[in-house]
Design a protein around this motif. Structure first.
Motif, PDB file in Angstrom:
ATOM      1  N   CYS A 184       0.624  -1.149   0.081  1.00 45.18           N
ATOM      2  CA  CYS A 184      -0.006   0.033   0.043  1.00 45.18           C
ATOM      3  C   CYS A 184       0.852   1.230  -0.095  1.00 45.18           C
ATOM      4  N   PHE A 185       1.751   1.413   0.627  1.00 46.87           N
ATOM      5  CA  PHE A 185       2.676   2.400   0.844  1.00 46.87           C
ATOM      6  C   PHE A 185       3.905   2.794  -0.384  1.00 46.87           C
ATOM      7  N   SER A 186       4.013   1.484  -0.957  1.00 42.30           N
ATOM      8  CA  SER A 186       4.876   1.754  -2.121  1.00 42.30           C
ATOM      9  C   SER A 186       4.122   2.253  -3.163  1.00 42.30           C
ATOM     10  N   LEU A 187       2.812   2.302  -3.292  1.00 39.49           N
ATOM     11  CA  LEU A 187       2.295   2.957  -4.301  1.00 39.49           C
ATOM     12  C   LEU A 187       2.151   4.670  -4.355  1.00 39.49           C
ATOM     13  N   LEU A 188       2.940   5.119  -3.180  1.00 37.19           N
ATOM     14  CA  LEU A 188       3.047   6.543  -3.299  1.00 37.19           C
ATOM     15  C   LEU A 188       4.489   6.697  -3.233  1.00 37.19           C
ATOM     16  N   PRO A 189       5.330   7.194  -4.245  1.00 32.02           N
ATOM     17  CA  PRO A 189       6.659   7.394  -4.216  1.00 32.02           C
ATOM     18  C   PRO A 189       7.241   7.790  -2.777  1.00 32.02           C
TER      19      PRO A 189
END
Length: 170
Positions: free
Chosen positions: A12-17
């Motif tokens: 989930c967090f990897s979807l936002l650079p």
């Protein structure tokens, strides 16, 4: 402390650079990536430079795969990774960095003020004159940024050539 953490939240967090790196404890890496991503997003939306969005796409993919590559490392290698900024601005002269930042801020400010003025002029100018001015104000920032990029590239080449010449003389 850095850790691989929960794989669902990591995804989930990897979807936002940058957010995935920060979630795993690499705050400096994450801040660098997030700042670069949103900085380019701001510049490309403020100035008519939509082509910069391709750079943002590359940064997004890099960040996404970087998080998952970090998580797939063996524990010894993962814990040996040092959290560091992607760009070491301290390697550049402080005076040059201030000039570039000041010039960029002044240029963006001028473009924003000019766009505001042309929006106001829309009400008072004949339609043909307004569209002529608006088309110039659309193309001029792209021209200035293009010239600045060429000048920056030429100065980098000259600096590299000079440092190689200095190395040859020693």
């Amino acid at each position: 402390m850095t850790s691989k953490k929960n794989s669902f939240w990591r995804l989930c967090f990897s979807l936002l650079p940058g957010a995935g790196e920060m979630y795993m404890g690499f705050l400096k890496m994450g801040i660098s990536l997030m700042g670069l991503f949103f900085g380019i997003l701001f510049v490309s939306s403020t100035l008519p430079l939509g082509m910069l969005m391709t750079v943002d796409a590359v940064i997004w993919f890099y960040s996404f795969f970087h998080v998952h590559n970090l998580a797939s490392l063996p524990d010894e290698e993962f814990y040996a990774i040092e959290d560091d900024y992607l760009f070491h601005l301290s390697d550049y002269s402080i005076r040059g960095k201030e000039r570039i930042t000041a010039g960029l801020l002044i240029f963006i400010g001028i473009v924003m003020v000019w766009n505001g003025i042309t929006d106001i002029l829309y009400r008072y100018l004949p339609e043909e004159l307004y569209y002529y001015i608006r088309s110039i104000s659309y193309d001029l920032p792209r021209l200035v940024v293009g010239i600045a990029i060429i000048a920056l590239g030429a100065s980098i080449i000259r600096g590299k050539k000079k440092s190689l010449e200095d190395l040859d003389q020693n």
